[in-house]
Design a protein around this motif. Structure first.
Motif, PDB file in Angstrom:
ATOM      1  N   SER A  26       0.856  16.753 -24.368  1.00  0.00           N
ATOM      2  CA  SER A  26       2.153  16.062 -24.531  1.00  0.00           C
ATOM      3  C   SER A  26       2.573  16.014 -25.999  1.00  0.00           C
ATOM      4  O   SER A  26       2.696  14.926 -26.593  1.00  0.00           O
ATOM      5  CB  SER A  26       2.077  14.640 -23.965  1.00  0.00           C
ATOM      6  N   PRO A  27       2.778  17.173 -26.619  1.00  0.00           N
ATOM      7  CA  PRO A  27       3.038  17.222 -28.071  1.00  0.00           C
ATOM      8  C   PRO A  27       4.345  16.549 -28.477  1.00  0.00           C
ATOM      9  O   PRO A  27       5.403  16.849 -27.940  1.00  0.00           O
ATOM     10  CB  PRO A  27       3.083  18.719 -28.366  1.00  0.00           C
ATOM     11  N   ARG A  28       4.243  15.627 -29.415  1.00  0.00           N
ATOM     12  CA  ARG A  28       5.401  14.973 -30.015  1.00  0.00           C
ATOM     13  C   ARG A  28       5.303  15.147 -31.530  1.00  0.00           C
ATOM     14  O   ARG A  28       4.368  14.653 -32.161  1.00  0.00           O
ATOM     15  CB  ARG A  28       5.448  13.493 -29.641  1.00  0.00           C
ATOM     16  N   VAL A  29       6.256  15.837 -32.107  1.00  0.00           N
ATOM     17  CA  VAL A  29       6.227  16.136 -33.539  1.00  0.00           C
ATOM     18  C   VAL A  29       6.418  14.850 -34.338  1.00  0.00           C
ATOM     19  O   VAL A  29       7.357  14.083 -34.102  1.00  0.00           O
ATOM     20  CB  VAL A  29       7.323  17.149 -33.903  1.00  0.00           C
ATOM     21  N   MET A  50       2.506  21.244 -39.442  1.00  0.00           N
ATOM     22  CA  MET A  50       3.251  20.348 -38.564  1.00  0.00           C
ATOM     23  C   MET A  50       2.280  19.302 -38.034  1.00  0.00           C
ATOM     24  O   MET A  50       1.134  19.615 -37.716  1.00  0.00           O
ATOM     25  CB  MET A  50       3.870  21.151 -37.422  1.00  0.00           C
ATOM     26  N   ASP A  51       2.748  18.052 -37.974  1.00  0.00           N
ATOM     27  CA  ASP A  51       1.930  16.977 -37.432  1.00  0.00           C
ATOM     28  C   ASP A  51       2.380  16.637 -36.021  1.00  0.00           C
ATOM     29  O   ASP A  51       3.580  16.650 -35.711  1.00  0.00           O
ATOM     30  CB  ASP A  51       2.037  15.721 -38.300  1.00  0.00           C
ATOM     31  N   PHE A  52       1.384  16.313 -35.189  1.00  0.00           N
ATOM     32  CA  PHE A  52       1.654  15.866 -33.828  1.00  0.00           C
ATOM     33  C   PHE A  52       1.052  14.485 -33.634  1.00  0.00           C
ATOM     34  O   PHE A  52      -0.075  14.217 -34.052  1.00  0.00           O
ATOM     35  CB  PHE A  52       1.056  16.844 -32.809  1.00  0.00           C
ATOM     36  N   SER A  53       1.805  13.623 -32.975  1.00  0.00           N
ATOM     37  CA  SER A  53       1.340  12.256 -32.734  1.00  0.00           C
ATOM     38  C   SER A  53       0.171  12.247 -31.748  1.00  0.00           C
ATOM     39  O   SER A  53       0.139  13.016 -30.789  1.00  0.00           O
ATOM     40  CB  SER A  53       2.481  11.412 -32.169  1.00  0.00           C
ATOM     41  N   THR A  54      -0.775  11.357 -32.005  1.00  0.00           N
ATOM     42  CA  THR A  54      -1.835  11.081 -31.036  1.00  0.00           C
ATOM     43  C   THR A  54      -1.751   9.616 -30.601  1.00  0.00           C
ATOM     44  O   THR A  54      -2.762   9.014 -30.224  1.00  0.00           O
ATOM     45  CB  THR A  54      -3.226  11.392 -31.622  1.00  0.00           C
ATOM     46  N   GLY A  55      -0.536   9.055 -30.683  1.00  0.00           N
ATOM     47  CA  GLY A  55      -0.327   7.670 -30.261  1.00  0.00           C
ATOM     48  C   GLY A  55      -1.074   6.665 -31.103  1.00  0.00           C
ATOM     49  O   GLY A  55      -1.495   5.614 -30.598  1.00  0.00           O
ATOM     50  N   LEU A  56      -1.256   6.995 -32.392  1.00  0.00           N
ATOM     51  CA  LEU A  56      -1.999   6.146 -33.330  1.00  0.00           C
ATOM     52  C   LEU A  56      -3.463   5.997 -32.941  1.00  0.00           C
ATOM     53  O   LEU A  56      -4.154   5.108 -33.442  1.00  0.00           O
ATOM     54  CB  LEU A  56      -1.351   4.762 -33.453  1.00  0.00           C
ATOM     55  N   LYS A  57      -3.948   6.872 -32.076  1.00  0.00           N
ATOM     56  CA  LYS A  57      -5.318   6.762 -31.582  1.00  0.00           C
ATOM     57  C   LYS A  57      -6.242   7.763 -32.263  1.00  0.00           C
ATOM     58  O   LYS A  57      -5.889   8.925 -32.442  1.00  0.00           O
ATOM     59  CB  LYS A  57      -5.350   6.999 -30.071  1.00  0.00           C
ATOM     60  N   PRO A 152      -4.121   8.069 -37.558  1.00  0.00           N
ATOM     61  CA  PRO A 152      -4.647   9.211 -36.807  1.00  0.00           C
ATOM     62  C   PRO A 152      -3.526  10.097 -36.268  1.00  0.00           C
ATOM     63  O   PRO A 152      -2.539   9.597 -35.718  1.00  0.00           O
ATOM     64  CB  PRO A 152      -5.418   8.551 -35.652  1.00  0.00           C
ATOM     65  N   HIS A 153      -3.683  11.400 -36.442  1.00  0.00           N
ATOM     66  CA  HIS A 153      -2.731  12.367 -35.893  1.00  0.00           C
ATOM     67  C   HIS A 153      -3.371  13.756 -35.944  1.00  0.00           C
ATOM     68  O   HIS A 153      -4.473  13.920 -36.464  1.00  0.00           O
ATOM     69  CB  HIS A 153      -1.405  12.362 -36.678  1.00  0.00           C
ATOM     70  N   ALA A 154      -2.669  14.738 -35.400  1.00  0.00           N
ATOM     71  CA  ALA A 154      -3.151  16.119 -35.425  1.00  0.00           C
ATOM     72  C   ALA A 154      -2.318  16.912 -36.421  1.00  0.00           C
ATOM     73  O   ALA A 154      -1.104  17.050 -36.252  1.00  0.00           O
ATOM     74  CB  ALA A 154      -3.038  16.744 -34.038  1.00  0.00           C
ATOM     75  N   HIS A 155      -2.964  17.422 -37.462  1.00  0.00           N
ATOM     76  CA  HIS A 155      -2.295  18.299 -38.433  1.00  0.00           C
ATOM     77  C   HIS A 155      -2.628  19.740 -38.082  1.00  0.00           C
ATOM     78  O   HIS A 155      -3.804  20.110 -37.988  1.00  0.00           O
ATOM     79  CB  HIS A 155      -2.757  17.987 -39.852  1.00  0.00           C
TER      80      HIS A 155
END
Length: 323
Positions: A26-29, A50-57, A152-155
């Motif tokens: 569920s990628p959210r930029v 690009m960063d993708f949210s991990t719901g602050l988790k 926390p996020h995905a770079h």
């Protein structure tokens, strides 16, 4: 026959370039390519991915974007990228996954061994070509805050094989459009003066050309995001353009080629000011007709065209008059 062969080649090239998938479910930029970053160990620099949210988790799985082999592991909590995995792919690109809290199980034995041998220091390990493989969608690690990650996020980055150039991942990924997508132009900076932007208003400038910067941004997934392309038109003709398609690593810190020094990137304040006049060299400037024009007209209509990651474009028009 030649046309048929050409079509086959084009299809192969297209499929090889656009075969990547986002590294999260569920990628959210949450941050776009080329954004200004103003702090950290390396000083002001570009956001090279690009960063993708991990719901602050923390601990959310991060997946391989395409089948590939392990090129490098970086084990360091304090460097800009923190815990990092780099893969190389059959199509010649490399992908990078950073700020991990921990690595996948198949890498933990290697990481633990390295830490035991070298201690709590920065460790960078290169691996032989095609030795350790990851399948597309296989877990590489888990989201975290190692490196310069406040939350926390995905770079995620896409680089060339030599890692001399980073590319805008949005050109390689099929990204979902945000329902709150929009583009804003809030302020103009002309010389040392800052003005609220008002459509079709006349603003003053001095000198041979307007020393113009704009505070502008896009919106998506409830985040303030950078723009992909900025164009300045005078009486309908494009005279300046900034395009964030790719950034050479030789220009990693060359942010003042396209950003005004009013730009801010901090935990609770994020302002992007784009310069729309030539001052220092930047390969991101794709159109520059300032030298051709020389002295600009005393009065003219200008239009700024802003484009976001998902292809939305908005135009903003105003007039400049020499005083």
């Amino acid at each position: 026959m030649k046309k048929w062969l050409l079509m086959v080649v084009l299809v192969v090239l297209f499929s090889s370039v656009f075969s990547f998938s986002p590294p999260v479910d569920s990628p959210r930029v949450s941050a776009t390519f080329g954004e200004y970053r103003g702090s950290g160990n390396r000083g002001p620099h570009f956001h090279m991915g690009m960063d993708f949210s991990t719901g602050l988790k923390e601990g959310v799985p991060i997946y391989a974007s395409e089948r590939g082999w392990l090129v490098r592991l970086e084990i360091d909590r304090d460097d800009i990228y923190g815990y990092t995995v780099v893969l190389e792919h059959e199509n010649g690109y490399r992908t990078l996954y950073a700020h991990l809290s921990r690595f996948a199980k198949k890498l933990e034995v290697i990481v633990d061994s390295l830490k035991e041998e070298f201690g709590d220091v920065r460790i960078v390990v290169e691996f032989p070509e095609r030795e350790i493989w990851f399948e597309k969608g296989e877990v590489l690690g888990y989201s975290g805050t190692t490196g310069e990650a406040p939350i926390p996020h995905a770079h995620f980055e896409i680089r060339d094989k030599k890692e001399e150039i980073s590319y805008d991942p949005s050109n390689f990924l099929n990204l979902q459009k945000p329902v709150d997508e929009d583009i804003f132009l809030e302020k103009l900076k002309i010389g040392d003066n800052v003005y609220d932007f008002i459509e079709n208003r006349t603003y003053p400038f001095t000198g041979n050309f307007p020393v113009l910067s704009i505070k502008a941004y896009s919106r998506g997934f409830n985040n303030t995001l950078g723009l992909k392309k900025i164009s300045l038109l005078m009486e309908g003709e494009e005279i300046y353009q900034i395009s964030f398609e790719q950034i050479p690593w030789s220009e990693f810190t060359n942010v003042w080629g396209v950003y005004d020094r009013k730009s801010v990137s901090a935990a609770y304040r994020f302002e992007l000011w784009y310069k729309l006049f030539p001052e220092t060299f930047s390969s991101l400037v794709k159109v520059n007709k300032f030298p051709e024009i020389g002295k600009f007209p005393d009065f003219a209509k200008y239009t700024i065209v802003l484009e976001d990651t998902w292809g939305m474009k908005k135009e903003f028009s105003f007039y400049l008059q020499r005083r």
